[in-house]
Design an enzyme around this catalytic site. Structure first.
Site: not given
Ligand code: AMP
Length: 303
Positions: A35, A187
């Site tokens: 993130h 997460s």
């Molecule tokens: P989330 O909080 O899981 O909904 O993710 C929010 C954003 O962070 C989304 O656009 C995900 O694709 C991105 N994201 C989650 N994990 C990663 C990671 N390891 N590397 C890059 N972006 C990520």
């Protein structure tokens, strides 16, 4: 940094900015270095950065982890602060779904993008994602929105929605950030408490890398490369809690399966390690991916 819970407050603050260069990063919180890299990309492109933190019930199935999904509010806010975020939108469920979720106008992404892979085991998931993302884009009205390539099918669904519905926003895809052993940050990695779970979680990236290596060595068909990569990587006696859900090779935009591996082919994997479902992907022509930098680790530990 301002933190607001209501749409009215958000709009008032956002509309007072004399800028057409607002970058937005939607998240579900439990922020990690992945993130943080999205927020840094937003910082570089936008003169103002808005982050939303909302665990969206609409995208979770009835047996999924909505209730136990981590919600470390103070850590998340201090990380946003340290990363120079201007405004955090932290709505309660009522704010986004004031009439509940039973009677709701939703966005139905094209089935060709959503019936397979994650959509097959998570019916309704991408409808939930597309609906909340459209709501957030309408509320925030950003010029740019950053999404991780880690969730490749989600990114394809959102890019398609933005094109099909002529939304006035530019979607910026951001590279996947990994732990030093290759595990994609997530997460949900917080659920991997035992050393054995953590070891087995590394297999997703190893499997992807193995497919890429076989391709680079000249293997041309998906079927052959997958059979050999699985044989070399997934020894059931060593990894009893690793359950492969899918290993797939698709065209990066249409998400249709391909039989012959091409440079732009996207290889995707989903697996369960114990009760924890993990996903990862890699394009065959992708440069080796970023790992979390020391700086980001420092921020996350202090947060
Ligand atoms: P989330 O909080 O899981 O909904 O993710 C929010 C954003 O962070 C989304 O656009 C995900 O694709 C991105 N994201 C989650 N994990 C990663 C990671 N390891 N590397 C890059 N972006 C990520």
């Amino acid at each position: 940094m301002r933190v607001v819970e209501t749409i009215t407050e958000l709009r008032t603050l956002r509309n007072a900015w004399p800028t057409d260069n607002v970058a937005f990063v939607p998240t579900m919180g439990a922020l990690h270095a992945g993130h943080a890299s999205l927020i840094e990309m937003a910082r570089q492109i936008g003169s103002k950065v808005i982050v939303s933190i909302f665990v969206n019930p609409l995208q979770f199935g009835p047996k999924e982890d909505f209730k136990r999904y981590p919600r470390p509010r103070e850590n998340d806010l201090s990380l946003c602060q340290e990363l120079g975020v201007d405004l955090v939108f932290y709505p309660k469920e009522d704010e986004l779904y004031p009439n509940g979720m039973e009677i709701l106008t939703v966005i139905e992404p094209p089935p060709s993008l959503t019936l397979q892979l994650c959509g097959a085991s998570r019916p309704g998931h991408f409808t939930g994602v597309a609906t909340v993302v459209l709501k957030l884009l309408n509320i925030v009205q950003p010029d740019f929105a950053v999404f991780g390539k880690k969730d490749a099918q989600q990114l394809a669904v959102i890019q398609r929605m933005v094109n099909d519905l002529n939304l006035p926003v530019t979607i910026l895809p951001a590279p996947t950030v990994r732990e030093s052993d290759g595990l994609a940050m997530s997460s949900r990695n917080k659920y991997l408490v035992s050393a054995s779970d953590r070891q087995q979680a590394r297999l997703l990236h190893r499997l992807l890398q193995n497919v890429r290596q076989l391709y680079q060595q000249g293997m041309e068909t998906t079927q052959e490369a997958f059979a050999l990569a699985q044989e070399q990587t997934l020894d059931e006696s060593l990894y009893p809690d690793f359950q492969l859900e899918y290993l797939a090779a698709v065209h990066p935009e249409t998400f249709q399966p391909v039989e012959l591996l091409e440079p732009d082919t996207l290889i995707l994997v989903a697996a369960k390690v114990g009760q924890t479902r993990l996903i990862d992907n890699l394009a065959l022509n992708e440069a080796p991916s970023a790992t979390s930098s020391g700086d980001l680790h420092h921020l996350l530990q202090s947060g």
